[in-house]
Design a protein around this motif. Structure first.
Motif, mmCIF file in Angstrom:
data_model
loop_
_atom_site.group_PDB
_atom_site.id
_atom_site.type_symbol
_atom_site.label_atom_id
_atom_site.label_comp_id
_atom_site.label_asym_id
_atom_site.label_seq_id
_atom_site.Cartn_x
_atom_site.Cartn_y
_atom_site.Cartn_z
ATOM 1 N N GLN A 284 -5.901 8.680 -9.461
ATOM 2 C CA GLN A 284 -5.366 7.608 -10.300
ATOM 3 C C GLN A 284 -4.397 6.732 -9.513
ATOM 4 O O GLN A 284 -4.474 5.502 -9.569
ATOM 5 N N GLN A 285 -3.505 7.379 -8.758
ATOM 6 C CA GLN A 285 -2.556 6.609 -7.967
ATOM 7 C C GLN A 285 -3.275 5.779 -6.904
ATOM 8 O O GLN A 285 -2.950 4.613 -6.663
ATOM 9 N N PHE A 286 -4.279 6.374 -6.259
ATOM 10 C CA PHE A 286 -5.035 5.671 -5.225
ATOM 11 C C PHE A 286 -5.768 4.470 -5.828
ATOM 12 O O PHE A 286 -5.780 3.369 -5.274
ATOM 13 N N THR A 287 -6.365 4.687 -7.010
ATOM 14 C CA THR A 287 -7.118 3.608 -7.661
ATOM 15 C C THR A 287 -6.194 2.465 -8.064
ATOM 16 O O THR A 287 -6.517 1.288 -7.871
ATOM 17 N N GLN A 288 -5.048 2.829 -8.643
ATOM 18 C CA GLN A 288 -4.106 1.794 -9.059
ATOM 19 C C GLN A 288 -3.620 0.973 -7.870
ATOM 20 O O GLN A 288 -3.506 -0.256 -7.943
ATOM 21 N N THR A 289 -3.355 1.643 -6.761
ATOM 22 C CA THR A 289 -2.886 0.916 -5.580
ATOM 23 C C THR A 289 -3.955 -0.013 -5.044
ATOM 24 O O THR A 289 -3.678 -1.162 -4.655
ATOM 25 N N LEU A 290 -5.210 0.454 -5.035
ATOM 26 C CA LEU A 290 -6.298 -0.391 -4.569
ATOM 27 C C LEU A 290 -6.462 -1.620 -5.473
ATOM 28 O O LEU A 290 -6.656 -2.747 -5.001
ATOM 29 N N LEU A 291 -6.391 -1.403 -6.790
ATOM 30 C CA LEU A 291 -6.530 -2.522 -7.725
ATOM 31 C C LEU A 291 -5.416 -3.543 -7.525
ATOM 32 O O LEU A 291 -5.636 -4.752 -7.631
ATOM 33 N N GLN A 292 -4.203 -3.046 -7.233
ATOM 34 C CA GLN A 292 -3.103 -3.979 -6.981
ATOM 35 C C GLN A 292 -3.377 -4.817 -5.738
ATOM 36 O O GLN A 292 -3.120 -6.029 -5.710
ATOM 37 N N LEU A 293 -3.928 -4.160 -4.707
ATOM 38 C CA LEU A 293 -4.275 -4.910 -3.494
ATOM 39 C C LEU A 293 -5.346 -5.954 -3.792
ATOM 40 O O LEU A 293 -5.277 -7.096 -3.351
ATOM 41 N N GLU B 59 5.087 -13.124 4.128
ATOM 42 C CA GLU B 59 5.878 -11.896 4.151
ATOM 43 C C GLU B 59 5.163 -10.863 5.002
ATOM 44 O O GLU B 59 3.991 -10.573 4.780
ATOM 45 N N LEU B 60 5.883 -10.299 5.934
ATOM 46 C CA LEU B 60 5.335 -9.249 6.792
ATOM 47 C C LEU B 60 5.980 -7.924 6.382
ATOM 48 O O LEU B 60 6.912 -7.423 7.006
ATOM 49 N N THR B 61 5.486 -7.360 5.297
ATOM 50 C CA THR B 61 6.042 -6.114 4.765
ATOM 51 C C THR B 61 4.908 -5.180 4.377
ATOM 52 O O THR B 61 3.794 -5.614 4.093
ATOM 53 N N LEU B 62 5.233 -3.895 4.357
ATOM 54 C CA LEU B 62 4.290 -2.869 3.919
ATOM 55 C C LEU B 62 4.627 -2.453 2.498
ATOM 56 O O LEU B 62 5.807 -2.428 2.119
ATOM 57 N N PRO B 63 3.616 -2.103 1.700
ATOM 58 C CA PRO B 63 3.893 -1.694 0.317
ATOM 59 C C PRO B 63 4.787 -0.462 0.276
ATOM 60 O O PRO B 63 4.731 0.396 1.156
ATOM 61 N N ASN B 64 5.581 -0.388 -0.768
ATOM 62 C CA ASN B 64 6.498 0.738 -0.958
ATOM 63 C C ASN B 64 5.818 1.801 -1.823
ATOM 64 O O ASN B 64 5.381 1.530 -2.945
ATOM 65 N N HIS B 65 5.738 3.015 -1.318
ATOM 66 C CA HIS B 65 5.108 4.122 -2.039
ATOM 67 C C HIS B 65 6.127 5.012 -2.742
ATOM 68 O O HIS B 65 5.779 6.132 -3.147
ATOM 69 N N HIS B 66 7.336 4.525 -2.867
ATOM 70 C CA HIS B 66 8.365 5.364 -3.488
ATOM 71 C C HIS B 66 8.023 5.745 -4.938
ATOM 72 O O HIS B 66 8.215 6.907 -5.326
ATOM 73 N N PRO B 67 7.520 4.826 -5.778
ATOM 74 C CA PRO B 67 7.166 5.252 -7.145
ATOM 75 C C PRO B 67 6.100 6.350 -7.165
ATOM 76 O O PRO B 67 6.183 7.294 -7.964
ATOM 77 N N PHE B 68 5.116 6.231 -6.291
ATOM 78 C CA PHE B 68 4.081 7.257 -6.197
ATOM 79 C C PHE B 68 4.687 8.605 -5.793
ATOM 80 O O PHE B 68 4.389 9.655 -6.385
ATOM 81 N N HIS B 69 5.554 8.587 -4.807
ATOM 82 C CA HIS B 69 6.216 9.817 -4.369
ATOM 83 C C HIS B 69 7.105 10.385 -5.467
ATOM 84 O O HIS B 69 7.135 11.606 -5.689
ATOM 85 N N ARG B 70 7.812 9.495 -6.167
ATOM 86 C CA ARG B 70 8.712 9.953 -7.232
ATOM 87 C C ARG B 70 7.939 10.650 -8.340
ATOM 88 O O ARG B 70 8.365 11.695 -8.854
#
Length: 920
Positions: free
Chosen positions: A364-373, A397-408
């Motif tokens: 679910q987390q992987f799918t949601q992240t892909l859909l956001q991309l 913007e040269l930034t990488l997505p933050n995975h903190h919510p997923f980790h939390r």
């Protein structure tokens, strides 16, 4: 000997409650040592112990000490060596044979006799006396009595008598009676014989009285006998009564025994009941799982925080019940087996449910992240959308997505993951593999997009027809990828996109189309703007700054979620070694003792990170290659930035994934840096100078100045300063060699001018930059500049007053031949008249004309950019004045009083040189 005996008795044997009976002075046979004493002693307490004691003088010789003691019962044989001839030697057989030599035969015989008497009196086991005279075993020989002093003999004899006849002391009453008796007789002391006769007579009288008294008491004896008979009868009657009482008590005893046995059985039954109750309470307290826990394990909500907490508590309680240490015999109980099976079923059921739920959370987390991309880049599919605006928007913007919510969200399940690791490692390992598969694809997509943006920012364009890495896909494709994640055993499938290779297109306003140095990738890039390099430096630093927290955050999450210790090893022995690759010190970790398996949880973290971020290293290498292709100077920026990040990562954990990956990339950067230096040295070697134009400052000398100035600004306070210093040494030596090579090949410009101008430029550059590692080269450059300046001045100036020079050379030759200086004027060829003729040929006007021609010649040789014309002209002026002073000195010495002088003065020379310099 008597004094010694008394001293030994007082100092050694009396404190030990012993009496000394005999003593002999001996030494060991065959050895020259100090003498010692063998003593025969008995204890004063009963039972009497007989010992043979060896006493020896102390080392200082002021007192005696007890050295060895043997019990007489341990003595087996006494060997006197010879029964006929007198010999001081004798042997005592204890646990081993001791050979002695007495100081005299008399002492030996006395000691053996004492041993014989003690054996006869106190020991049942008889000692064997061999080679001993039979007379010696009965009494002391007459020779002994005659040869020994009376006091000593009496002492020995008295000692023997005490050993044979036991001495008995008088008690106090007996002493008192004897004193009263002796007081009643006046001559008791004066005439002992009369006193003894009197006592004998009185004893006879008393004996008679006793006999008469006994005979008179016969009647009383008979009465006493009758009384004894009656007493015996009474005793018989008492015994009959006691027997009857004993029979009565016997029945009572049997009843008491039965009662005691009954009480024992009751006590035993109570004890067993108490123990049984204790065992039942133990099993109930430790192997009973609450209904609430069972319900949480079977139906608990794994999506809410409260449900997760309930499931965690229930799982811990279940684990405690399963891990309880059963007492011997419990495992044989049917109820215990049944309960254990129930716990196993609950554990398997909950583990399966937990693994399925966590796997669903991953998907679910992987799918949601892909859909956001996909949603973020969905406008790409709009027809007619401008690709350049898309790239511009993504490059903003040269930034990488933050995975903190997923980790939390996932960290809520950390305790349950620990429980799963301890109870069902197979499912734990499966979840670990699924997580790595999901995250590796997700991070690969994000990191590729991130690096694509970085490349766009570096170049400002992309290949024609190449779409941005985050182009949208249809929702069916998303669904297909999501379904592939739910494949058998959670294994991920799917292909990864290939690396986008960007081509650099140089713009006309920033780069020269005719520049071959940039196309060849050498270090010189003078046509690049400083702003472009600063921009690249910022982009590269931002890339590393974005990757570092991403990797650290993921590693921290993995260690917490999967319960892996980052700084402790659970098995095997892990050691860190520092390996140097291409001059780069890298920390490598090696694990011993576990072949081809995960030897520790720390290794497992590194393996997971390697799989999840497998695309970081190739993407970084591609970015480094692109930066090096854009401008080889970028390798300097990359070396400094990468070295700093490697140093930071190794301080945190030398064996971590981030440290290892950045270290590998640092090797590539270092190779590019070395390649940049090598290419520049190669370019120096291949430099060709035009034969028709003057040389001036060589291109590679100017390029070295540019490189050094840029490098000093980049490597200020950098960790890799040593690499730059090594490159400086290589480059400056190559510059020196190439300058000399070009100077030797130059045809239009004199060799000294090429060397002078270029080494002056190098010296000025090194003096301005103050590079500490090039102090020796700076001094060398200054020396070369000075030497070639002087050589060029002398060569170019030559002999401006040629005839005058020839004249004075002849004068100096005559002086050298031995003619006195004041007599030279008498020589026909060098008289005063000839001197005046030569001087008249060089009026001031001609001298000025010659100097003006010389100035024009020097001006043609020197280049304008180094601005050394005035320096050279001033040196020539000084050299010319030196020659003038030399001529005046010769005139003064060789033609004294003649009044001959040059037609121009030193001041005229200064005026000529100044006016020539100002006119040009």
């Amino acid at each position: 000997m008597t004094a010694i005996k008394h001293a030994l008795q007082r100092d050694i044997f009396t404190p030990n409650d012993e009496r000394l009976l005999s003593i002999v002075n001996v030494c060991k046979a065959g050895k020259k040592k100090r003498n010692c004493f063998l003593c025969a002693t008995v204890t004063t307490e009963r039972p009497v112990q007989v010992n043979v004691v060896k006493v020896k003088k102390s080392d200082k010789g002021d007192f005696y000490k007890r050295q060895t003691a043997w019990a007489l019962r341990d003595l087996a044989v006494v060997d006197a060596k010879d029964a006929v001839k007198e010999s001081p030697e004798f042997d005592l057989h204890f646990d081993k044979v001791y050979k002695w030599v007495a100081s005299s035969t008399v002492e030996k015989n006395t000691f053996i006799s004492c041993i014989w008497k003690l054996n006869q009196r106190y020991l049942r086991k008889k000692i064997d006396f061999i080679n001993v005279s039979s007379q010696l075993l009965e009494e002391l020989p007459k020779v002994a009595e005659e040869s020994v002093p009376s006091g000593e003999n009496q002492s020995v004899a008295g000692g023997d008598e005490e050993a044979v006849d036991e001495y008995q002391e008088l008690n106090a009453r007996e002493e008192q009676d004897i004193e009263i008796m002796m007081e009643g007789c006046e001559y008791a002391i004066a005439n002992a014989e009369a006193f003894a006769e009197k006592l004998s007579r009185e004893l006879q009288v008393l004996d008679g009285a006793n006999i008469q008294s006994i005979m008179a008491s016969e009647k009383q004896v008979n009465i006493l006998m009758k009384l004894l008979d009656e007493a015996l009868k009474e005793v018989d009657q008492i015994e009959l009564k006691l027997s009857s009482y004993e029979e009565m008590l016997q029945s009572v005893k049997e009843q008491m025994d039965q009662i005691s046995e009954s009480n024992h059985l009751i006590h035993l039954s109570n004890t067993n009941n108490v123990k049984l109750l204790s065992e039942i309470e133990f099993l109930v307290n430790h192997m009973d799982l609450a209904k609430g826990h069972i319900k949480a394990l079977q139906e608990g909500d794994l999506t809410s925080s409260r449900g997760i907490e309930a499931c965690t508590n229930a799982a811990d309680a279940l684990l405690q019940c399963m891990n309880v240490a059963l007492r011997p015999g419990h495992d044989m109980l049917h109820a215990v087996k049944q309960q254990q099976q129930r716990f196993s079923d609950l554990r398997e059921q909950f583990a399966r449910r937990l693994a399925s739920h966590l796997n669903s959370v991953f998907v679910q987390q992987f799918t949601q992240t892909l859909l956001q991309l996909y949603n973020r880049s969905s406008y790409h599919s709009v027809p007619g959308h401008d690709q350049s605006s898309t790239l511009a928007q993504h490059s903003a913007e040269l930034t990488l997505p933050n995975h903190h919510p997923f980790h939390r969200d996932l960290l809520r399940y950390a305790k349950l993951m620990e429980w799963l690791k301890n109870t069902d490692y197979g499912k734990y390992e499966g979840l670990t593999k699924n997580y790595m598969d999901y995250l590796s694809r997700l991070y690969e997509r994000e990191i590729k997009d991130f690096f694509e943006v970085a490349k766009i920012k570096m170049t400002g364009t992309t290949r024609e027809g190449k779409k941005f890495a985050t182009l949208p896909r249809k929702e069916s494709a998303v669904k297909q990828e999501t379904e592939s994640l739910h494949g058998s055993s959670g294994k991920l499938t799917g292909s990864t996109s290939s690396l986008n290779k960007l081509s650099v297109q140089s713009s006309g306003n920033r780069r020269s189309q005719s520049s071959s140095l940039l196309d060849m990738g050498n270090m010189s890039a003078s046509d690049l703007d400083v702003a472009d390099r600063t921009k690249f430096d910022k982009i590269f630093e931002q890339v590393l700054s974005e990757l570092e927290p991403l990797c650290l955050a993921e590693q921290d999450f993995i260690s917490k979620f999967f319960k892996l210790q980052q700084h402790q090893s659970t098995s095997g022995t892990t050691t860190n070694e520092v390996e140097e690759v291409d001059g780069v010190a890298l920390s490598r970790s090696y694990t011993s003792g576990v072949p081809q398996t995960v030897s520790s949880e720390k290794d497992m973290i590194r393996q997971m990170m390697t799989k999840i971020f497998r695309c970081i290293e190739p993407e970084l290498n591609n970015l480094i290659a692109l930066g090096d292709k854009i401008d080889s100077f970028n390798s300097l920026y990359m070396l400094v930035k990468m070295s700093h990040h490697v140093w930071t990562a190794q301080n945190v954990d030398p064996a971590s994934f981030l440290s290892t990956t950045l270290g590998n990339v640092l090797v590539t950067v270092k190779r590019n840096f070395d390649k940049c230096i090598s290419n520049q040295m190669k370019q120096m070697d291949e430099v060709k100078i035009s034969k028709k134009s003057k040389v001036g400052i060589l291109p590679f000398v100017a390029e070295f100045e540019e490189f050094a100035a840029l490098a000093e600004s980049i490597f200020k306070n950098a960790e890799r300063r040593g690499d730059l210093d090594k490159a400086y040494i290589k480059l400056i030596r190559a510059v020196f060699d190439s300058v000399e090579k070009v100077a030797n090949e130059s045809q239009k410009t004199p060799r000294d001018v090429v060397m002078m101008e270029n080494f002056h430029h190098i010296f000025a550059t090194l003096s301005r930059l103050k590079i500490s590692c090039l102090e020796a080269e700076k001094k060398e450059a200054k020396q070369k500049y000075t030497d070639h300046l002087q050589s060029y001045v002398i060569y170019s100036l030559g002999q401006p007053l040629e005839k005058l020079n020839h004249f004075f050379e002849g004068v100096e030759a005559r002086v050298a031949q031995g003619i006195r200086e004041e007599e030279v004027s008498y020589q026909l060829a060098f008289n005063k008249q000839e001197l005046r003729k030569v001087i008249k040929e060089y009026p001031g006007k001609e001298v000025k004309k010659g100097l003006d021609n010389l100035y024009k010649k020097v001006d043609k040789h020197l280049c304008e950019e180094e601005n050394l014309l005035q320096v050279v002209w001033h040196s020539m002026q000084d050299e010319f004045i030196r020659q003038y002073k030399h001529f005046e000195g010769l005139i003064a010495r060789c033609y004294p009083g003649s009044g001959i002088t040059m037609e121009f003065t030193i001041q005229d020379i200064l005026d000529y040189c100044s006016s020539i310099a100002q006119s040009h």
